[in-house]
Design an enzyme around this catalytic site. Structure first.
Site, PDB file in Angstrom:
ATOM      1  N   GLU A  52       0.853  -1.173   0.000  1.00  0.00           N
ATOM      2  CA  GLU A  52       0.000   0.000   0.000  1.00  0.00           C
ATOM      3  C   GLU A  52       0.889   1.222   0.000  1.00  0.00           C
ATOM      4  OE1 GLU A  52      -3.110  -0.806   2.842  1.00  0.00           O
ATOM      5  OE2 GLU A  52      -3.905   1.201   2.483  1.00  0.00           O
ATOM      6  N   GLY A  53       0.557   2.219  -0.765  1.00  0.00           N
ATOM      7  CA  GLY A  53       1.380   3.428  -0.782  1.00  0.00           C
ATOM      8  C   GLY A  53       0.490   4.651  -0.833  1.00  0.00           C
ATOM      9  N   THR A  54       1.114   5.807  -1.033  1.00  0.00           N
ATOM     10  CA  THR A  54       0.377   7.055  -1.114  1.00  0.00           C
ATOM     11  C   THR A  54      -0.553   7.042  -2.321  1.00  0.00           C
ATOM     12  OG1 THR A  54       2.630   7.857  -0.801  1.00  0.00           O
ATOM     13  CG2 THR A  54       0.875   9.509  -0.742  1.00  0.00           C
ATOM     14  N   PHE A  55      -0.055   6.427  -3.408  1.00  0.00           N
ATOM     15  CA  PHE A  55      -0.778   6.503  -4.675  1.00  0.00           C
ATOM     16  C   PHE A  55      -1.924   5.516  -4.779  1.00  0.00           C
ATOM     17  CE2 PHE A  55       3.032   8.706  -5.607  1.00  0.00           C
ATOM     18  CZ  PHE A  55       2.680   9.637  -6.565  1.00  0.00           C
ATOM     19  N   GLY A  56      -1.849   4.433  -4.011  1.00  0.00           N
ATOM     20  CA  GLY A  56      -2.910   3.438  -4.107  1.00  0.00           C
ATOM     21  C   GLY A  56      -2.502   2.127  -3.471  1.00  0.00           C
ATOM     22  N   VAL A  58      -1.465  -2.060  -4.068  1.00  0.00           N
ATOM     23  CA  VAL A  58      -0.922  -3.003  -5.045  1.00  0.00           C
ATOM     24  C   VAL A  58      -1.424  -4.391  -4.663  1.00  0.00           C
ATOM     25  CG1 VAL A  58       1.166  -3.906  -6.137  1.00  0.00           C
ATOM     26  CG2 VAL A  58       1.112  -1.528  -5.356  1.00  0.00           C
ATOM     27  N   LYS A  73      -1.429  -2.194  -9.657  1.00  0.00           N
ATOM     28  CA  LYS A  73      -1.413  -1.004  -8.793  1.00  0.00           C
ATOM     29  C   LYS A  73      -2.702  -0.236  -9.064  1.00  0.00           C
ATOM     30  CE  LYS A  73       1.899   2.783  -7.876  1.00  0.00           C
ATOM     31  NZ  LYS A  73       3.321   3.131  -8.015  1.00  0.00           N
ATOM     32  N   ASP A 170      13.853   8.364  -5.656  1.00  0.00           N
ATOM     33  CA  ASP A 170      13.272   7.775  -4.446  1.00  0.00           C
ATOM     34  C   ASP A 170      13.775   6.350  -4.214  1.00  0.00           C
ATOM     35  OD1 ASP A 170      11.804   7.747  -2.115  1.00  0.00           O
ATOM     36  OD2 ASP A 170       9.889   7.301  -3.084  1.00  0.00           O
TER      37      ASP A 170
HETATM   38  N1  ATP Z   1       5.488  -5.614  -9.369  1.00  0.00           N
HETATM   39  C1  ATP Z   1       5.332  -5.838  -8.060  1.00  0.00           C
HETATM   40  N2  ATP Z   1       5.411  -7.098  -7.577  1.00  0.00           N
HETATM   41  C2  ATP Z   1       5.246  -7.340  -6.242  1.00  0.00           C
HETATM   42  N3  ATP Z   1       5.014  -6.362  -5.315  1.00  0.00           N
HETATM   43  C3  ATP Z   1       4.913  -5.100  -5.731  1.00  0.00           C
HETATM   44  C4  ATP Z   1       5.069  -4.752  -7.117  1.00  0.00           C
HETATM   45  N4  ATP Z   1       4.934  -3.418  -7.241  1.00  0.00           N
HETATM   46  C5  ATP Z   1       4.721  -2.945  -5.992  1.00  0.00           C
HETATM   47  N5  ATP Z   1       4.711  -3.936  -5.082  1.00  0.00           N
HETATM   48  C6  ATP Z   1       4.498  -3.783  -3.614  1.00  0.00           C
HETATM   49  O1  ATP Z   1       3.678  -2.648  -3.362  1.00  0.00           O
HETATM   50  C7  ATP Z   1       4.377  -1.656  -2.592  1.00  0.00           C
HETATM   51  C8  ATP Z   1       3.973  -0.260  -3.054  1.00  0.00           C
HETATM   52  O2  ATP Z   1       4.324  -0.087  -4.440  1.00  0.00           O
HETATM   53  P1  ATP Z   1       4.770   1.301  -5.046  1.00  0.00           P
HETATM   54  O3  ATP Z   1       6.007   1.777  -4.324  1.00  0.00           O
HETATM   55  O4  ATP Z   1       4.862   1.195  -6.529  1.00  0.00           O
HETATM   56  O5  ATP Z   1       3.499   2.181  -4.621  1.00  0.00           O
HETATM   57  P2  ATP Z   1       3.428   3.728  -4.258  1.00  0.00           P
HETATM   58  O6  ATP Z   1       1.990   4.010  -3.964  1.00  0.00           O
HETATM   59  O7  ATP Z   1       4.069   4.499  -5.356  1.00  0.00           O
HETATM   60  O8  ATP Z   1       4.277   3.790  -2.926  1.00  0.00           O
HETATM   61  P3  ATP Z   1       4.973   5.089  -2.239  1.00  0.00           P
HETATM   62  O9  ATP Z   1       3.941   5.660  -1.327  1.00  0.00           O
HETATM   63  O10 ATP Z   1       6.136   4.479  -1.490  1.00  0.00           O
HETATM   64  O11 ATP Z   1       5.404   6.006  -3.339  1.00  0.00           O
HETATM   65  C9  ATP Z   1       5.863  -1.990  -2.782  1.00  0.00           C
HETATM   66  O12 ATP Z   1       6.677  -1.582  -1.696  1.00  0.00           O
HETATM   67  C10 ATP Z   1       5.829  -3.525  -2.907  1.00  0.00           C
HETATM   68  O13 ATP Z   1       5.790  -4.129  -1.629  1.00  0.00           O
END
Ligand code: ATP
Length: 356
Positions: A52-56, A58, A73, A170
């Site tokens: 889970e991240g800021t953007f959504g 996964v 994602k 990042d």
């Molecule tokens: N292709 C993938 N395969 C397996 N796990 C994944 C994959 N892409 C993302 N993840 C998991 O999802 C998490 C969040 O992904 P990502 O960093 O792309 O999201 P974000 O919303 O951009 O996060 P942030 O808030 O850190 O910017 C990752 O730390 C990882 O654990």
């Protein structure tokens, strides 16, 4: 990359107007409420939450069309995040276009689609992120042969990104995934009460290009997650390719010790730890900084006792690293002066990365 409809190569920047009230399938922050077992379109069946991240969020999905597991994602249904995701997809396309053999070590976008107002990006499904591996190992360090392998791959990927004029901005253990999830387990030894899970194949993939920036495009003043942020960013001196190399240096030390090198949330304290670990910052970098007065860091007066104690407890880098070649590479990556800092391409020729 191709869209679900396979009609066009480039994604369309169609803005979604979200109507009020919020639909049942979203939470109050417009994250999609993921339900295991449900389908995102008729093609992707949700198996589990990966992150889970800021953007959504996964999620791991079963791709009924291609008969394989993928990572989807699901971007929050907020215009700002949707726009940012389109930019990330453009960048992922550029990365893939410059790397037809697929050896860059950067994640590739397989396809994308819209579902219930959420932009969904589909990636190959990789293993756990290195932060989770370290955490599950109760913050025990990686052995040096694994660090060498990670370092080589990170420098290779970043040298490639820099060659196409792109700065990741990042880099952190959360954004580095193992290619698979096969581990061998070493039993506890005299240094630890916990077994050590080591990847059978230490192959890694870089993810999260949401902050990646072309060198000739607008640079936001603050980049990178705090612990991996370069001094030129903290001091607002402008940043470019070397900020990625600084982050790699911080990450490699974390792999070596098991804990983040700069454990802080405040600029002045961050600078104080840097000076304790790496020596004083050069005069040219601090002369206009509000954190310095007459060449001295203005920090002691405002710092609380626990902060003072923590900074005092930090060791100079040569006391932390006992492998000569590794220490040399780290000091070159954590060189304050961006013009003197080693580049990712130069690092690939460093002795630490060229022995077995
Ligand atoms: N292709 C993938 N395969 C397996 N796990 C994944 C994959 N892409 C993302 N993840 C998991 O999802 C998490 C969040 O992904 P990502 O960093 O792309 O999201 P974000 O919303 O951009 O996060 P942030 O808030 O850190 O910017 C990752 O730390 C990882 O654990």
């Amino acid at each position: 990359m191709s869209s679900e409809s396979e009609k066009s190569h480039k994604p369309q920047r169609k803005r979604r107007r979200h109507s009020t009230p919020i639909p049942d399938w979203d939470d109050s922050e417009r994250h999609y409420r993921v339900i295991l077992g449900e389908s995102l379109t008729s093609r992707f069946k949700v198996m589990r939450l990966l992150g889970e991240g800021t953007f959504g969020k996964v999620v791991e999905c079963w791709d009924r069309k291609r008969k394989r597991y993928v990572a989807v994602k699901i971007i929050r249904a907020v215009d700002r995040y949707r726009e940012a995701a389109f930019t990330e997809m453009d960048i992922l396309n550029d990365i893939a276009d410059g790397d037809p053999s697929g050896r860059s070590g950067c994640v590739t976008l397989l396809t994308w689609f819209d579902f219930r107002g959420h932009l969904c990006m589909v990636f190959e499904r990789w293993g756990p992120c290195l932060y989770d591996v370290i955490k599950n190992n109760r913050y025990q360090p990686f052995p040096i042969y694994i660090i060498r392998s990670f370092a080589r791959q990170l420098c290779h990927s970043i040298a490639y990104l820099h060659s196409i004029n792109l700065i990741h901005t990042d880099l952190k253990p959360e954004n580095i995934l193992l290619e698979d999830d096969q581990f061998r387990v070493l039993p506890p030894d005299q240094n630890s009460t916990h077994p050590l899970h080591l990847p059978v194949r230490p192959n890694i993939v870089l993810i999260d290009f949401g902050g990646a920036t072309f060198n000739d495009k607008h640079h936001t003043s603050i980049v990178s997650t705090r612990h991996y942020r370069a001094p030129e960013v903290i001091l607002d001196l402008g940043w470019t390719f070397p900020c990625d190399v600084w982050s790699i240096g911080c990450i490699l030390v974390e792999f070596y010790t098991g804990t983040a090198l700069f454990q802080t949330h405040r600029n002045a304290e961050h600078l104080a730890i840097m000076e304790k670990v790496l020596g004083p910052l050069p005069h040219e970098m601090i002369q206009k900084s509000k954190y310095y007065q007459d060449g001295e860091l203005k920090w002691m007066d405002s710092a609380n006792p626990s902060s003072l104690k923590y900074v005092e407890s930090c060791s100079p880098m040569p006391d932390m690293i006992h492998d000569e070649d590794f220490l040399d590479l780290i000091l070159k990556m954590l060189t304050y002066d961006t013009k003197k800092r080693i580049t990712a391409r130069e690092a690939l020729r460093h002795p630490f990365l060229n022995c077995n």
